[in-house]
Design a protein around this motif. Structure first.
Motif, mmCIF file in Angstrom:
data_model
loop_
_atom_site.group_PDB
_atom_site.id
_atom_site.type_symbol
_atom_site.label_atom_id
_atom_site.label_comp_id
_atom_site.label_asym_id
_atom_site.label_seq_id
_atom_site.Cartn_x
_atom_site.Cartn_y
_atom_site.Cartn_z
ATOM 1 N N TYR A 283 0.834 -1.192 0.000
ATOM 2 C CA TYR A 283 0.000 0.000 0.000
ATOM 3 C C TYR A 283 0.870 1.243 0.000
ATOM 4 C CZ TYR A 283 -3.087 -3.648 1.390
ATOM 5 O OH TYR A 283 -3.774 -4.827 1.423
ATOM 6 N N ALA A 284 0.272 2.358 -0.344
ATOM 7 C CA ALA A 284 0.992 3.618 -0.367
ATOM 8 C C ALA A 284 -0.015 4.732 -0.158
ATOM 9 C CB ALA A 284 1.719 3.760 -1.706
ATOM 10 N N GLU A 285 0.364 5.930 -0.453
ATOM 11 C CA GLU A 285 -0.430 7.157 -0.432
ATOM 12 C C GLU A 285 -0.864 7.566 0.973
ATOM 13 O OE1 GLU A 285 -4.662 6.735 -2.101
ATOM 14 O OE2 GLU A 285 -3.756 4.787 -2.569
ATOM 15 N N ILE A 286 -1.557 8.691 1.042
ATOM 16 C CA ILE A 286 -2.088 9.202 2.308
ATOM 17 C C ILE A 286 -3.401 8.490 2.608
ATOM 18 C CG2 ILE A 286 -2.958 11.245 3.479
ATOM 19 C CD1 ILE A 286 -1.090 12.900 1.691
ATOM 20 N N LYS A 287 -3.501 7.937 3.797
ATOM 21 C CA LYS A 287 -4.673 7.144 4.163
ATOM 22 C C LYS A 287 -5.392 7.766 5.360
ATOM 23 C CE LYS A 287 -4.433 3.359 1.488
ATOM 24 N NZ LYS A 287 -5.534 2.847 0.663
ATOM 25 N N HIS A 288 -6.727 7.737 5.300
ATOM 26 C CA HIS A 288 -7.577 8.153 6.417
ATOM 27 C C HIS A 288 -8.381 6.926 6.849
ATOM 28 C CE1 HIS A 288 -6.884 12.528 5.804
ATOM 29 N NE2 HIS A 288 -6.698 12.137 4.555
ATOM 30 N N THR A 289 -8.138 6.460 8.059
ATOM 31 C CA THR A 289 -8.759 5.229 8.524
ATOM 32 C C THR A 289 -9.478 5.450 9.850
ATOM 33 O OG1 THR A 289 -6.930 3.988 7.524
ATOM 34 C CG2 THR A 289 -8.371 2.790 9.048
ATOM 35 N N PRO A 290 -10.800 5.284 9.884
ATOM 36 C CA PRO A 290 -11.521 5.363 11.159
ATOM 37 C C PRO A 290 -11.517 4.022 11.883
ATOM 38 C CG PRO A 290 -13.084 5.185 9.348
ATOM 39 C CD PRO A 290 -11.715 5.189 8.728
ATOM 40 N N ILE A 291 -11.208 4.041 13.166
ATOM 41 C CA ILE A 291 -11.270 2.847 14.013
ATOM 42 C C ILE A 291 -12.395 3.071 15.025
ATOM 43 C CG2 ILE A 291 -10.006 1.354 15.600
ATOM 44 C CD1 ILE A 291 -8.880 1.326 12.787
ATOM 45 N N LYS A 292 -13.374 2.191 15.025
ATOM 46 C CA LYS A 292 -14.548 2.363 15.879
ATOM 47 C C LYS A 292 -14.693 1.203 16.853
ATOM 48 C CE LYS A 292 -15.794 6.097 13.645
ATOM 49 N NZ LYS A 292 -15.650 7.432 14.257
#
Length: 443
Positions: A24-33
């Motif tokens: 994987y690469a790039e800028i990532k936005h990941t929500p953890i709930k």
């Protein structure tokens, strides 16, 4: 090697899919709930000696009773190589979960920070780190407090600094991909031009399948162009700027058209004569949408990232589904070959048709080779090749695909004396009557 042996061997090899490493690469936005998993995996990235990692956490929440520094030190982020992660897992399997230390205290990992370092008043973290060294690292979050649920929004950015000081958001093994894909786009564009010229020059011998083959080449070219732009924008800015949508769209259309062309050529639908029976058509009508669904679903899951629950299981399952679909596509064709071989023993005209369908049988051997080379051999290469040269796997795939397209176009080009496309009416009717008369086939 018989067809059944090829299929059995291919299905056995498909188990390699479960060991395919993802990149994987790039800028990532990941929500953890409200997640209580002990380890949550994020991105994998190949760093150079000038590699950096930025992490921003917002909306951090966990149970209020978790407040002392000792407990907070048991939750945090770390980097680890694939080899060292295997060592960590081996230690845990030998000691058992109850006796093993928290992974954040393991000597095989590179800890970044723990929740102990978070300012409770701000409720957020904004940190930058230098890569531990030139290697491929996995970013992971560890929660060594059983049953404790954690929520947060995670923004990650991994990049390498180039000599000119600019950021490169593609892993060191993928930074060559924009040029690679654009080069193949030009090749397919030229191939489309050549195919269009051949069809125009031989327009008296052009069938509908030739038009579809031209459309397939054009879709493949557009697919490569959008992927090149997608990777180019990610390389420079960390985001795709909408080119990922174009890539998914053309990839979907190309996938549908590829299997449609293979089926039409292989079954004889290309000249509007049904060589397959209804039950075989139904198999194809089920398998092709499943294959498309597997590809699209795998792309969607890949976009959500490995931090999501059950991501690994679903991704591996869908990849295996793709291989199974490729196997299943061959079954109706094998039944058709078997039927025509049996008919050749009793009917002279069917025998002549069988001879003309030898090319069709040979073509499906090529299809089998192409499918499992691009899905099995290339995946095995990704496992064993160094992360710095992972782009060569994409090069190998594209070269194999280009060779497959050229072979198909050459063998089934418009020709007035092509035995595959030119069957006289008596032979066609005899073959169709024989196919419709027999409703029971066995593999």
């Amino acid at each position: 090697m018989g067809y059944s042996t090829v299929l059995a061997f291919a299905i056995l090899l498909s188990l390699l899919v479960f060991f395919m490493p993802s990149s994987y690469a790039e800028i990532k936005h990941t929500p953890i709930k409200a997640d209580s998993r002990a380890v949550i995996g994020f991105e994998k990235f190949g760093f150079t000696h000038n590699g950096y990692l930025d992490i921003i956490l917002t909306n951090i929440s966990y149970p209020a009773e978790i407040s002392n520094s000792e407990e907070l030190s048991l939750m945090g982020f770390f980097l680890v190589t694939e080899e060292n992660w295997v060592q960590v897992l081996i230690e845990y399997s030998e000691l058992g979960e109850s006796d093993a230390r928290c992974v954040l205290q393991n000597s095989h990992i590179n800890p970044l920070f723990t929740f102990q370092e978070i300012d409770p008043s701000s409720g957020m973290v904004n940190k930058s780190f230098t890569a531990p060294g030139a290697d491929e690292y996995n970013l992971k979050f560890a929660n060594c407090l059983p049953s404790v649920q954690v929520s947060m929004n995670v923004r990650t950015a991994m990049y390498n600094l180039q000599r000119n000081g600019k950021k490169d958001y593609l892993s060191i093994g993928q930074t060559q991909l924009p040029v690679l894909f654009f080069g193949f786009f030009l090749l397919y564009l030229a191939l489309f031009g050549v195919w269009s010229y051949v069809c125009w020059k031989k327009k008296g011998s052009v069938h509908r399948i030739h038009i579809l083959m031209g459309i397939l080449v054009l879709l493949k070219a557009l697919d490569l162009l959008s992927e090149a732009e997608d990777k180019s924008y990610i390389k420079r800015t960390g985001t795709a700027h909408g080119w990922d949508i174009a890539f998914y769209g053309f990839s979907f259309l190309k996938g549908v058209m590829l299997f449609t062309v293979i089926v039409l050529i292989g079954t004889g639908w290309s000249i509007l004569k049904p060589f397959l029976q209804e039950k075989e058509k139904k198999v194809l009508m089920i398998v092709i949408p499943l294959q498309v669904f597997a590809n699209i679903a795998a792309v969607v899951i890949d976009e959500t990232g490995p931090a999501r629950k059950y991501w690994v299981t679903w991704t591996q399952l869908l990849l295996l589904l793709d291989v199974i679909c490729c196997c299943a596509v061959l079954f109706p064709i094998i039944w058709s070959i078997k039927h025509l071989r049996e008919a050749a023993l009793t009917d002279g005209k069917a025998a002549r048709s069988l001879l003309k369908l030898t090319l069709f049988r040979q073509y499906y051997i090529i299809v089998v080779s192409y499918i499992y080379f691009t899905r099995i051999v290339v995946l095995a290469l990704r496992i064993i090749i160094s992360y710095q040269f992972s782009w060569t796997c994409d090069l190998t795939t594209e070269l194999a695909t280009l060779a497959f397209y050229i072979f198909t176009g050459y063998r089934f080009r418009p020709e007035s004396h092509n035995p595959y496309f030119r069957l006289d009416d008596d032979e066609e009717e005899a073959a169709v009557e024989e196919a419709l008369a027999d409703d029971e086939f066995e593999l």
